[in-house]
Scaffold this motif. Sequence first.
Motif, PDB file in Angstrom:
ATOM      1  N   THR A  52       0.831  -1.205   0.000  1.00 45.94           N
ATOM      2  CA  THR A  52       0.000   0.000   0.000  1.00 45.94           C
ATOM      3  C   THR A  52       0.865   1.254   0.000  1.00 45.94           C
ATOM      4  O   THR A  52       0.551   2.237  -0.681  1.00 45.94           O
ATOM      5  CB  THR A  52      -0.962  -0.008   1.203  1.00 45.94           C
ATOM      6  N   GLY A  56       1.325   4.116  -3.286  1.00 47.02           N
ATOM      7  CA  GLY A  56       1.229   5.567  -3.172  1.00 47.02           C
ATOM      8  C   GLY A  56       2.045   6.307  -4.218  1.00 47.02           C
ATOM      9  O   GLY A  56       1.764   7.464  -4.532  1.00 47.02           O
ATOM     10  N   SER A  59      -0.085   7.756  -6.857  1.00 45.83           N
ATOM     11  CA  SER A  59      -1.133   8.676  -6.426  1.00 45.83           C
ATOM     12  C   SER A  59      -1.184   9.915  -7.310  1.00 45.83           C
ATOM     13  O   SER A  59      -0.151  10.400  -7.789  1.00 45.83           O
ATOM     14  CB  SER A  59      -0.881   9.097  -4.977  1.00 45.83           C
ATOM     15  N   VAL A  64       1.751  12.660  -1.767  1.00 42.73           N
ATOM     16  CA  VAL A  64       1.720  11.220  -1.485  1.00 42.73           C
ATOM     17  C   VAL A  64       2.725  10.495  -2.368  1.00 42.73           C
ATOM     18  O   VAL A  64       3.482   9.637  -1.899  1.00 42.73           O
ATOM     19  CB  VAL A  64       0.300  10.638  -1.651  1.00 42.73           C
ATOM     20  N   TRP A 125      -4.461   8.162   2.546  1.00 48.45           N
ATOM     21  CA  TRP A 125      -3.447   7.140   2.274  1.00 48.45           C
ATOM     22  C   TRP A 125      -2.996   6.468   3.565  1.00 48.45           C
ATOM     23  O   TRP A 125      -2.863   5.250   3.626  1.00 48.45           O
ATOM     24  CB  TRP A 125      -2.287   7.797   1.529  1.00 48.45           C
TER      25      TRP A 125
END
Length: 167
Positions: A52, A56, A59, A64, A125
Amino acid sequence: MIEQPAYTGFGFSDGEWGLLVGLPQSILTAASAAESDGTRRTMAETAAGLETISAGRESASPLVAAVAGEIVTRVGDPEAGAELPVIAPDDPRALIDDVLLRAGEAAALLATRVDEGEAGAYRHWLVQIAEQVVGAASSGGLLGIGGESVSDSERRFRDRLAQVLND
């Protein structure tokens, strides 16, 4: 010409950037520590968190993407097989309290330095990292069968994190 660090483009000091870059991994560790799951499950949680964090980089938020890129540069790319070590804190409650405190500091910092879109993307996030970690491996059960996908203590951490970030 001397290349400026990425954080200067966002108007952060070195210490402020360190807070923003360190927080995602700390959230990963705290979310995993919210429930003692054993090594195999903790490894799955750590992998989900790193995935995860790595995602990012894609993004739409420049903040981020920059933070995620810096983390992946430091710890390695999970797509290339990088793994984070499993961290078992001596005092999970103290770690969680510290992470929540730093999350509040980061939210306050972002509120004064970037527009709401950037701040909101970063906060979202962070909650997504916690969500992926706590949902990566079920807790309880016997030999991996049964149990809850998200325990009460994991849910409490995720919800407290979201509250701290959005207050």
